[in-house]
Scaffold this motif. Structure first.
Motif, PDB file in Angstrom:
ATOM      1  N   UNK A 186       0.852  -1.206   0.000  1.00  0.00           N
ATOM      2  CA  UNK A 186       0.000   0.000   0.000  1.00  0.00           C
ATOM      3  C   UNK A 186       0.878   1.243   0.000  1.00  0.00           C
ATOM      4  N   UNK A 187       1.988   1.151   0.750  1.00  0.00           N
ATOM      5  CA  UNK A 187       2.860   2.302   0.904  1.00  0.00           C
ATOM      6  C   UNK A 187       4.313   1.853   0.895  1.00  0.00           C
ATOM      7  N   UNK A 188       5.183   2.597   0.235  1.00  0.00           N
ATOM      8  CA  UNK A 188       6.613   2.281   0.259  1.00  0.00           C
ATOM      9  C   UNK A 188       7.372   3.435   0.906  1.00  0.00           C
ATOM     10  N   UNK A 189       8.343   3.094   1.736  1.00  0.00           N
ATOM     11  CA  UNK A 189       9.219   4.096   2.351  1.00  0.00           C
ATOM     12  C   UNK A 189      10.641   3.795   1.890  1.00  0.00           C
ATOM     13  N   UNK A 190      11.292   4.705   1.160  1.00  0.00           N
ATOM     14  CA  UNK A 190      12.660   4.450   0.705  1.00  0.00           C
ATOM     15  C   UNK A 190      13.659   4.566   1.853  1.00  0.00           C
ATOM     16  N   UNK A 191      14.742   3.778   1.761  1.00  0.00           N
ATOM     17  CA  UNK A 191      15.787   3.800   2.790  1.00  0.00           C
ATOM     18  C   UNK A 191      17.146   3.568   2.128  1.00  0.00           C
ATOM     19  N   UNK A 192      18.193   3.604   2.931  1.00  0.00           N
ATOM     20  CA  UNK A 192      19.544   3.279   2.470  1.00  0.00           C
ATOM     21  C   UNK A 192      19.989   4.187   1.317  1.00  0.00           C
ATOM     22  N   UNK A 193      19.800   5.510   1.511  1.00  0.00           N
ATOM     23  CA  UNK A 193      20.271   6.492   0.530  1.00  0.00           C
ATOM     24  C   UNK A 193      20.644   7.770   1.294  1.00  0.00           C
ATOM     25  N   UNK A 194      21.533   8.568   0.679  1.00  0.00           N
ATOM     26  CA  UNK A 194      21.945   9.871   1.227  1.00  0.00           C
ATOM     27  C   UNK A 194      22.637   9.805   2.589  1.00  0.00           C
ATOM     28  N   UNK A 203      15.035  11.083  -3.465  1.00  0.00           N
ATOM     29  CA  UNK A 203      13.855  10.277  -3.125  1.00  0.00           C
ATOM     30  C   UNK A 203      12.587  10.792  -3.810  1.00  0.00           C
ATOM     31  N   UNK A 204      12.563  12.086  -4.144  1.00  0.00           N
ATOM     32  CA  UNK A 204      11.388  12.623  -4.863  1.00  0.00           C
ATOM     33  C   UNK A 204      11.282  12.001  -6.253  1.00  0.00           C
ATOM     34  N   UNK A 205      12.442  11.728  -6.868  1.00  0.00           N
ATOM     35  CA  UNK A 205      12.446  11.063  -8.170  1.00  0.00           C
ATOM     36  C   UNK A 205      11.871   9.655  -8.060  1.00  0.00           C
TER      37      UNK A 205
END
Ligand code: NI
Ligand code: MN
Length: 231
Positions: A186-194, A203-205
């Motif tokens: 339902x929802x994805x949260x990005x991690x392991x960057x910056x 992350x906006x991309x």
């Protein structure tokens, strides 16, 4: 209400009524960290693999609080030798807890711990599908894209997926968008960057591509931010 907290990099906690499950607690040496291990009193720690940016302060927290670290056998042996409390898990197996369940799923990566100057094998890396007070969370750990993510999404409709997008050590943005197509959370949260310059990503991309190509919504959390999940 369940509270998701993002501490930075790959560290998240899930909390309900003061009960905390902590995942990949790399805090003390994390350059973007939002907290230090002293204040944390988790009931359970999940460790996806032995790399320092994931196992992090798990042993220290376990020894102080007495909570178990759940990991694959080789990593459990290492943690137990350091004095931590542990619980063993294996790919495909589901463990029950008072908050729900944790299923150990594969991740395509490597796993080792540094003992002095020596890199010591720490078993296979994993991801976790966590059923916590009626909601389902997938923490992918460090991983490349793999087709069996579809099986993970088929087996359990996922409310939230925590996916790496940093590239270099894990999936980059393009592969992570395909992962979302396979997992269908339902929802994805990005991690392991910056965390470092070499895993710099926008992350906006990622959010734009996910929401253009899939029905999944993308939530960007900055280190220290929390998100409340209605239950
Ligand atoms: Ni790693
Ligand atoms: Mn990593």
């Amino acid at each position: 209400m369940i509270k998701i907290k993002f501490y930075g990099h790959a560290c998240f906690s899930l909390e309900k009524d003061g009960q905390v499950v902590l995942i990949d607690p790399w805090l003390r040496e994390n350059p973007v960290v939002s907290a230090f291990p002293e204040g944390l009193r988790p009931a359970l720690i999940l460790a996806t693999h032995g790399h320092h940016d994931h196992l992090g302060d798990a042993v220290e927290i376990s020894k102080r609080v007495g909570c178990p670290i759940l990991a694959v056998p080789e990593l459990v042996s290492f943690c137990a030798k350091q004095g931590a409390t542990t619980t063993v898990g294996h790919y495909g197996g589901t463990l029950s807890f008072d908050f729900g369940t944790v299923k150990i799923v594969p991740a395509w990566h490597t796993s080792s711990v540094m003992v002095g100057d020596e890199r010591v094998y720490a078993g296979s890396p994993c991801g976790f599908v966590i059923r916590f007070h009626g909601r389902t969370f997938y923490h992918a750990g460090d991983t490349a894209l793999f087709g069996d993510m579809k099986l993970i999404g088929d087996a359990t409709p996922l409310d939230y997926a925590f996916l790496p997008i940093g590239d270099l050590a894990t999936m980059g943005i393009e592969d992570a968008v395909v992962a979302v197509e396979l997992l269908r959370p339902r929802l994805v949260i990005p991690m392991h960057y910056n965390t470092w310059e070499r895993i710099a990503q926008d992350p906006q991309g990622f959010k734009g591509r996910v929401e253009a190509r899939t029905p999944t919504r993308c939530l960007i959390l900055h280190p220290g931010e929390e998100h409340e999940v209605p239950v």
